[in-house]
Enzyme design. Structure first.
Site, PDB file in Angstrom:
ATOM      1  N   SER A  35      12.259  -5.525  18.265  1.00  0.00           N
ATOM      2  CA  SER A  35      12.571  -4.094  18.137  1.00  0.00           C
ATOM      3  C   SER A  35      11.976  -3.510  16.862  1.00  0.00           C
ATOM      4  CB  SER A  35      14.098  -3.915  18.122  1.00  0.00           C
ATOM      5  OG  SER A  35      14.438  -2.667  17.590  1.00  0.00           O
ATOM      6  N   THR A  42      18.140  -8.596  10.434  1.00  0.00           N
ATOM      7  CA  THR A  42      19.537  -8.169  10.515  1.00  0.00           C
ATOM      8  C   THR A  42      20.048  -7.653   9.167  1.00  0.00           C
ATOM      9  OG1 THR A  42      19.904  -9.805  12.242  1.00  0.00           O
ATOM     10  CG2 THR A  42      21.852  -9.047  11.069  1.00  0.00           C
ATOM     11  N   CYS A  43      19.783  -8.406   8.111  1.00  0.00           N
ATOM     12  CA  CYS A  43      20.372  -8.127   6.794  1.00  0.00           C
ATOM     13  C   CYS A  43      20.129  -6.691   6.339  1.00  0.00           C
ATOM     14  CB  CYS A  43      19.831  -9.125   5.777  1.00  0.00           C
ATOM     15  SG  CYS A  43      20.267  -8.736   4.096  1.00  0.00           S
ATOM     16  N   GLY A 181      35.669  -9.216   9.317  1.00  0.00           N
ATOM     17  CA  GLY A 181      36.964  -8.561   9.505  1.00  0.00           C
ATOM     18  C   GLY A 181      37.570  -8.121   8.180  1.00  0.00           C
ATOM     19  N   LEU A 182      37.605  -9.044   7.216  1.00  0.00           N
ATOM     20  CA  LEU A 182      38.251  -8.709   5.937  1.00  0.00           C
ATOM     21  C   LEU A 182      37.430  -7.710   5.132  1.00  0.00           C
ATOM     22  CD1 LEU A 182      39.772 -12.113   4.806  1.00  0.00           C
ATOM     23  CD2 LEU A 182      40.808 -10.293   6.144  1.00  0.00           C
ATOM     24  N   HIS A 441      29.492  -8.959 -24.766  1.00  0.00           N
ATOM     25  CA  HIS A 441      30.853  -8.400 -24.741  1.00  0.00           C
ATOM     26  C   HIS A 441      30.783  -6.874 -24.672  1.00  0.00           C
ATOM     27  CE1 HIS A 441      35.014  -7.716 -25.920  1.00  0.00           C
ATOM     28  NE2 HIS A 441      34.565  -6.851 -26.821  1.00  0.00           N
TER      29      HIS A 441
HETATM   30  C1  LIG Z   1      28.136  -7.055   9.004  1.00  0.00           C
HETATM   31  C2  LIG Z   1      27.479  -8.236   8.354  1.00  0.00           C
HETATM   32  C3  LIG Z   1      27.471  -8.343   6.991  1.00  0.00           C
HETATM   33  C4  LIG Z   1      26.830  -9.414   6.378  1.00  0.00           C
HETATM   34  N1  LIG Z   1      26.847  -9.476   5.018  1.00  0.00           N
HETATM   35  C5  LIG Z   1      26.191 -10.477   4.402  1.00  0.00           C
HETATM   36  C6  LIG Z   1      26.111 -10.513   2.983  1.00  0.00           C
HETATM   37  O1  LIG Z   1      26.664  -9.662   2.279  1.00  0.00           O
HETATM   38  N2  LIG Z   1      25.409 -11.514   2.410  1.00  0.00           N
HETATM   39  C7  LIG Z   1      24.775 -12.466   3.147  1.00  0.00           C
HETATM   40  O2  LIG Z   1      24.098 -13.322   2.574  1.00  0.00           O
HETATM   41  N3  LIG Z   1      24.854 -12.471   4.500  1.00  0.00           N
HETATM   42  C8  LIG Z   1      25.542 -11.498   5.138  1.00  0.00           C
HETATM   43  N4  LIG Z   1      25.577 -11.468   6.501  1.00  0.00           N
HETATM   44  C9  LIG Z   1      24.886 -12.538   7.251  1.00  0.00           C
HETATM   45  C10 LIG Z   1      23.380 -12.256   7.299  1.00  0.00           C
HETATM   46  O3  LIG Z   1      23.151 -10.947   7.777  1.00  0.00           O
HETATM   47  C11 LIG Z   1      22.675 -13.253   8.216  1.00  0.00           C
HETATM   48  O4  LIG Z   1      23.025 -14.563   7.843  1.00  0.00           O
HETATM   49  C12 LIG Z   1      21.161 -13.093   8.093  1.00  0.00           C
HETATM   50  O5  LIG Z   1      20.760 -11.775   8.320  1.00  0.00           O
HETATM   51  C13 LIG Z   1      20.467 -14.028   9.103  1.00  0.00           C
HETATM   52  O6  LIG Z   1      19.088 -13.883   8.979  1.00  0.00           O
HETATM   53  P1  LIG Z   1      18.082 -14.688   9.877  1.00  0.00           P
HETATM   54  O7  LIG Z   1      16.886 -14.905   9.039  1.00  0.00           O
HETATM   55  O8  LIG Z   1      18.709 -15.870  10.475  1.00  0.00           O
HETATM   56  O9  LIG Z   1      17.701 -13.745  11.097  1.00  0.00           O
HETATM   57  P2  LIG Z   1      17.872 -12.193  11.370  1.00  0.00           P
HETATM   58  O10 LIG Z   1      17.735 -11.379  10.155  1.00  0.00           O
HETATM   59  O11 LIG Z   1      19.094 -12.045  12.194  1.00  0.00           O
HETATM   60  O12 LIG Z   1      16.568 -11.881  12.229  1.00  0.00           O
HETATM   61  C14 LIG Z   1      16.402 -12.281  13.533  1.00  0.00           C
HETATM   62  C15 LIG Z   1      15.444 -11.299  14.176  1.00  0.00           C
HETATM   63  O13 LIG Z   1      14.960 -11.859  15.393  1.00  0.00           O
HETATM   64  C16 LIG Z   1      14.818 -10.831  16.343  1.00  0.00           C
HETATM   65  N5  LIG Z   1      14.814 -11.492  17.650  1.00  0.00           N
HETATM   66  C17 LIG Z   1      15.840 -12.136  18.266  1.00  0.00           C
HETATM   67  N6  LIG Z   1      15.435 -12.678  19.427  1.00  0.00           N
HETATM   68  C18 LIG Z   1      14.119 -12.380  19.554  1.00  0.00           C
HETATM   69  C19 LIG Z   1      13.141 -12.676  20.529  1.00  0.00           C
HETATM   70  N7  LIG Z   1      13.415 -13.407  21.608  1.00  0.00           N
HETATM   71  N8  LIG Z   1      11.886 -12.180  20.359  1.00  0.00           N
HETATM   72  C20 LIG Z   1      11.569 -11.453  19.252  1.00  0.00           C
HETATM   73  N9  LIG Z   1      12.463 -11.152  18.286  1.00  0.00           N
HETATM   74  C21 LIG Z   1      13.718 -11.621  18.430  1.00  0.00           C
HETATM   75  C22 LIG Z   1      16.004  -9.922  16.069  1.00  0.00           C
HETATM   76  O14 LIG Z   1      15.786  -8.609  16.548  1.00  0.00           O
HETATM   77  C23 LIG Z   1      16.098  -9.979  14.542  1.00  0.00           C
HETATM   78  O15 LIG Z   1      15.410  -8.933  13.918  1.00  0.00           O
HETATM   79  C24 LIG Z   1      26.211 -10.412   7.151  1.00  0.00           C
HETATM   80  C25 LIG Z   1      26.217 -10.318   8.542  1.00  0.00           C
HETATM   81  C26 LIG Z   1      26.838  -9.232   9.150  1.00  0.00           C
HETATM   82  C27 LIG Z   1      26.813  -9.124  10.643  1.00  0.00           C
HETATM   83  N1  LIG Z   2      29.623 -11.453   2.403  1.00  0.00           N
HETATM   84  C1  LIG Z   2      28.959 -12.215   3.241  1.00  0.00           C
HETATM   85  O1  LIG Z   2      28.194 -13.079   2.866  1.00  0.00           O
HETATM   86  C2  LIG Z   2      29.151 -11.992   4.707  1.00  0.00           C
HETATM   87  C3  LIG Z   2      29.759 -10.828   5.161  1.00  0.00           C
HETATM   88  C4  LIG Z   2      29.942 -10.649   6.521  1.00  0.00           C
HETATM   89  C5  LIG Z   2      29.488 -11.629   7.391  1.00  0.00           C
HETATM   90  N2  LIG Z   2      28.880 -12.738   6.925  1.00  0.00           N
HETATM   91  C6  LIG Z   2      28.448 -13.800   7.863  1.00  0.00           C
HETATM   92  O2  LIG Z   2      28.654 -13.381   9.192  1.00  0.00           O
HETATM   93  C7  LIG Z   2      29.260 -14.424   9.929  1.00  0.00           C
HETATM   94  C8  LIG Z   2      30.136 -13.841  11.007  1.00  0.00           C
HETATM   95  O3  LIG Z   2      31.305 -13.217  10.445  1.00  0.00           O
HETATM   96  P1  LIG Z   2      32.640 -13.080  11.274  1.00  0.00           P
HETATM   97  O4  LIG Z   2      33.690 -12.495  10.403  1.00  0.00           O
HETATM   98  O5  LIG Z   2      32.348 -12.427  12.579  1.00  0.00           O
HETATM   99  O6  LIG Z   2      32.974 -14.586  11.643  1.00  0.00           O
HETATM  100  P2  LIG Z   2      33.946 -15.658  10.962  1.00  0.00           P
HETATM  101  O7  LIG Z   2      33.667 -16.923  11.659  1.00  0.00           O
HETATM  102  O8  LIG Z   2      33.865 -15.608   9.484  1.00  0.00           O
HETATM  103  O9  LIG Z   2      35.408 -15.153  11.327  1.00  0.00           O
HETATM  104  C9  LIG Z   2      35.857 -14.944  12.636  1.00  0.00           C
HETATM  105  C10 LIG Z   2      37.369 -14.962  12.621  1.00  0.00           C
HETATM  106  O10 LIG Z   2      37.851 -14.460  13.864  1.00  0.00           O
HETATM  107  C11 LIG Z   2      38.931 -15.262  14.298  1.00  0.00           C
HETATM  108  N3  LIG Z   2      39.015 -15.098  15.758  1.00  0.00           N
HETATM  109  C12 LIG Z   2      38.159 -15.587  16.691  1.00  0.00           C
HETATM  110  N4  LIG Z   2      38.558 -15.182  17.923  1.00  0.00           N
HETATM  111  C13 LIG Z   2      39.657 -14.423  17.759  1.00  0.00           C
HETATM  112  C14 LIG Z   2      40.499 -13.694  18.639  1.00  0.00           C
HETATM  113  N5  LIG Z   2      40.288 -13.670  19.950  1.00  0.00           N
HETATM  114  N6  LIG Z   2      41.542 -13.001  18.118  1.00  0.00           N
HETATM  115  C15 LIG Z   2      41.775 -13.002  16.762  1.00  0.00           C
HETATM  116  N7  LIG Z   2      41.007 -13.671  15.885  1.00  0.00           N
HETATM  117  C16 LIG Z   2      39.958 -14.356  16.372  1.00  0.00           C
HETATM  118  C17 LIG Z   2      38.571 -16.664  13.799  1.00  0.00           C
HETATM  119  O11 LIG Z   2      39.704 -17.487  13.685  1.00  0.00           O
HETATM  120  C18 LIG Z   2      37.952 -16.351  12.448  1.00  0.00           C
HETATM  121  O12 LIG Z   2      38.927 -16.289  11.441  1.00  0.00           O
HETATM  122  C19 LIG Z   2      30.011 -15.266   8.920  1.00  0.00           C
HETATM  123  O13 LIG Z   2      29.932 -16.629   9.278  1.00  0.00           O
HETATM  124  C20 LIG Z   2      29.325 -15.008   7.616  1.00  0.00           C
HETATM  125  O14 LIG Z   2      28.533 -16.109   7.227  1.00  0.00           O
HETATM  126  C21 LIG Z   2      28.715 -12.936   5.592  1.00  0.00           C
END
Ligand SMILES: Cc1cc2nc3c(=O)[nH]c(=O)nc-3n(C[C@H](O)[C@H](O)[C@H](O)COP(=O)(O)OP(=O)(O)OC[C@H]3O[C@@H](n4cnc5c(N)ncnc54)[C@H](O)[C@@H]3O)c2cc1C
Ligand SMILES: NC(=O)c1ccc[n+]([C@@H]2O[C@H](COP(=O)([O-])OP(=O)(O)OC[C@H]3O[C@@H](n4cnc5c(N)ncnc54)[C@H](O)[C@@H]3O)[C@@H](O)[C@H]2O)c1
Length: 456
Positions: A35, A42-43, A181-182, A441
């Protein structure tokens, strides 16, 4: 058929970094991204960067106060600004890859066999590519539990949809008490929503140090979040512009009427359209691509990086995965998943929770002669300056060697300080060095003088 030295599937952190490194060495490199709204992965588009933009703005909005309407107006503006930010970063990422000599193909990739990839372009036309080496970096995708009516509800979102919602929900239900969630509970509480979290397990953030989890639970509850543990949403239905969720807890059943539901129940490796089986790539039991310590899959010329490889789901892990792969292709092959050192992380709550290494219980179970140190943030001058006196620091130390085994920081700016701990742990620096170190500090890191002076 077009031939490439390297085909990278997915524009994630690992993929784009590796693609740039290979192309700048003169290697013919294609980067396939399904896309044009996801250039950069994603990040920057739908996860870390936009969510932390919301986090920061939510705290500022809370400080400003006002009526719900004032807050809702500010929130709408933040969503608009977030869109501008992600669009800018997306363009920058695209330009950077192309500037490095990477050929970016915007289409969906699928394996035909272990060297051939079929790209399906948005217009429906297809193209076959041959790759000498192939790298999978397709990320993760939200898991939505099979709750009656949830998928059909107009008011249910995953994190990506939630960050596009322009109307601030007065009442928000979050399913899942993990990272997403948190964090979202904390942001939306600060924006002005009334938040309820439904978590399936009884223990609150069970992987964290017990004492620190208790402090987080107490603070989040005091900030107004309702956290239901050992609870389940059993059904959802839409009624008069609201979602009505049936919730089962140990205490009985209730119906909750909300403006939005955030589903945050975990993310799974994204292999939906890729057909790795056609290349003979083995998967783990949890559906991730199986790799060795060098991130090589069961097919020697195919590697996997980031969330799709089933490790910790953080952007910096995906980045480090690219270092590991790069070390094999362009370096001496010495970097592996086994020697990348301690992995810190931060959950961006208010205040943020950051951790590296073992909890006290884990260290005791592992047989260490454990010493601990604690510091309440109210005792830290910089915390007073910031008006952020909530929270605590805890360190876990090996009593025999003085080495740091773990750190658990629930305090303002912990996402910065935790990186100091990682460095000290990887370098084998004992706690006494951090205790007696000179810090500027007033800062939060100078609290380490007092934290480590309290080792017992
Ligand atoms: C709401 C949220 C908050 C987060 N906050 C943090 C944070 O604060 N700090 C942190 O370190 N991590 C955070 N994470 C986790 C972090 O976003 C992911 O671990 C990271 O982006 C994963 O990167 P990646 O390199 O694995 O792939 P991605 O960045 O997920 O890239 C995968 C790419 O592949 C593309 N793709 C998929 N399938 C295909 C295909 N078949 N053909 C072509 N393209 C394809 C997708 O469109 C996508 O662009 C967060 C995640 C979420 C959901
Ligand atoms: N600050 C950061 O680095 C950051 C921020 C956001 C996300 N992330 C990444 O994204 C990933 C995904 O985050 P996430 O919060 O979706 O997953 P998670 O695995 O951290 O938490 C999912 C939670 O949902 C609960 N759960 C599952 N099914 C349920 C149900 N049916 N009802 C109620 N509770 C249920 C699980 O017990 C678990 O506590 C994480 O593993 C994390 O590495 C990182």
């Amino acid at each position: 058929m077009k031939e490439y030295g390297n085909i990278i599937i997915g524009f994630g952190k690992g993929g784009k970094t590796l693609a740039g490194a290979l192309a700048s060495k003169g290697e013919k490199t294609a980067l396939i991204e399904r896309s044009d709204k996801m250039y950069g992965g994603t990040c920057i588009n739908v996860a870390c960067i936009p969510s932390k933009f919301l986090e920061n703005n939510a705290r500022m909005s809370a400080a400003e106060g006002g009526s719900f309407q004032d807050k809702a107006d500010r929130y709408r503006k933040v969503i608009e600004e977030k869109r501008q930010l992600t669009a800018e970063l997306r363009q920058k990422n695209y330009n950077k890859a192309v500037g490095a000599g990477v050929e970016v193909l915007t289409g969906t990739a699928a394996f035909l066999d272990d060297h051939r990839i079929l790209v399906t372009y948005p217009e429906g036309n297809t193209e076959e590519l041959y790759g000498k080496r192939i790298f999978i970096n397709t990320g993760g995708t939200p898991f939505v539990p099979p709750i009656t009516g949830l998928k059909e509800s107009r008011y249910a979102y995953t994190s990506e949809g939630m960050m596009e919602l322009e109307e601030l929900p007065e009442k928000l239900l979050i399913i899942g008490g993990g990272y997403i969630g948190l964090e979202f509970a904390s942001y939306y509480t600060n924006f002005g929503s009334q938040v309820t979290i439904v978590q399936d397990g009884e223990a609150f953030i069970p992987r964290e140090d017990e004492e620190v989890s208790a402090a987080v639970l107490e603070h989040m509850t005091a900030a107004g979040m309702r956290i239901l543990r050992k609870a389940a949403v059993t059904a959802v239905r839409d009624e008069n512009g609201k979602a009505i969720a049936s919730i089962k807890t140990e205490g009985g059943e209730e119906e909750l009427s909300v403006d939005a539901i955030l589903v945050a129940t975990g993310r799974r490796p994204n292999l939906a359209e890729l057909h790795p089986e056609r290349a003979g790539i083995e998967l783990t039991q949890r559906g991730a691509v199986k790799t060795d310590e060098g991130l090589r899959t069961s097919v020697p010329h195919i590697w996997a990086m980031g969330d799709v490889a089933g490790g910790l789901q953080f952007t910096y892990i995906s980045l480090d995965d690219s270092r590991i792969v790069k070390s094999q292709i362009l370096g001496d092959g010495s970097r592996t998943t086994a020697n990348r050192g301690a992995v810190p992380y931060s959950v961006f709550l208010d205040p943020p929770l950051s951790r590296v290494g073992m909890t006290e219980a884990e260290a005791r179970k592992a047989g260490y002669e454990v010493k601990t140190a604690r510091l309440q943030m109210a005792a830290v001058p910089k915390a007073r300056v910031l008006k952020a006196t909530a929270g605590m620091m805890k360190a876990v130390i090996d009593g025999k060697t003085g080495l740091i085994l773990g750190a658990h920081l629930y305090c303002a700016e912990s996402y910065e300080i935790i990186n100091l701990f990682k460095l000290a742990m990887d370098a084998g620096i004992p706690y006494t060095v951090l205790r007696d170190n000179i810090y500027t500090h007033p800062t939060m890191s100078e609290a380490l003088n007092d934290l480590f002076a309290a080792v017992n």
